[in-house]
Design a protein around this motif. Structure first.
Motif, mmCIF file in Angstrom:
data_model
loop_
_atom_site.group_PDB
_atom_site.id
_atom_site.type_symbol
_atom_site.label_atom_id
_atom_site.label_comp_id
_atom_site.label_asym_id
_atom_site.label_seq_id
_atom_site.Cartn_x
_atom_site.Cartn_y
_atom_site.Cartn_z
ATOM 1 N N SER A 1 0.816 -1.215 0.000
ATOM 2 C CA SER A 1 0.000 0.000 0.000
ATOM 3 C C SER A 1 0.849 1.264 0.000
ATOM 4 C CB SER A 1 -0.953 -0.006 1.195
ATOM 5 O OG SER A 1 -0.222 0.015 2.407
ATOM 6 N N ALA A 2 2.058 1.180 0.516
ATOM 7 C CA ALA A 2 2.948 2.344 0.536
ATOM 8 C C ALA A 2 3.225 2.859 -0.869
ATOM 9 C CB ALA A 2 4.248 1.989 1.234
ATOM 10 N N ALA A 3 3.155 1.997 -1.865
ATOM 11 C CA ALA A 3 3.390 2.422 -3.237
ATOM 12 C C ALA A 3 2.294 3.362 -3.736
ATOM 13 C CB ALA A 3 3.470 1.196 -4.154
ATOM 14 N N PHE A 4 1.146 3.345 -3.084
ATOM 15 C CA PHE A 4 0.013 4.179 -3.515
ATOM 16 C C PHE A 4 -0.169 5.427 -2.670
ATOM 17 C CE2 PHE A 4 -0.929 -0.178 -4.751
ATOM 18 C CZ PHE A 4 -1.131 0.002 -6.111
ATOM 19 N N ASP A 5 0.280 5.407 -1.416
ATOM 20 C CA ASP A 5 0.035 6.546 -0.545
ATOM 21 C C ASP A 5 1.318 7.202 -0.042
ATOM 22 O OD1 ASP A 5 1.010 4.841 1.408
ATOM 23 O OD2 ASP A 5 -0.910 4.550 2.405
#
Length: 59
Positions: A51-55
């Motif tokens: 999810s870090a790749a998106f936020d």
């Protein structure tokens, strides 16, 4: 997600992959829609992204 009628990602044997694995589909109960995510479970797992790749790593 204990209610089988709820939205969510589910592995389904309605459409099987090349090795007989289930395909992976997003079911949206409210919209009565289905979105195929991967032809088999392995492809689905290999395509997962943190999810870090998106936020930007912000929670």
């Amino acid at each position: 997600m204990n209610d089988p009628r709820s939205d969510g990602v589910k592995a389904t044997f309605w459409s099987e992959g090349a090795d007989g694995e289930p395909s992976v589909t997003w079911f949206d109960v409210e919209d009565e829609s289905e979105v195929p995510l991967a032809g088999d479970f392995r492809t689905f797992v290999e395509g997962l992204t943190a999810s870090a790749a998106f936020d930007g790593g912000q929670d």
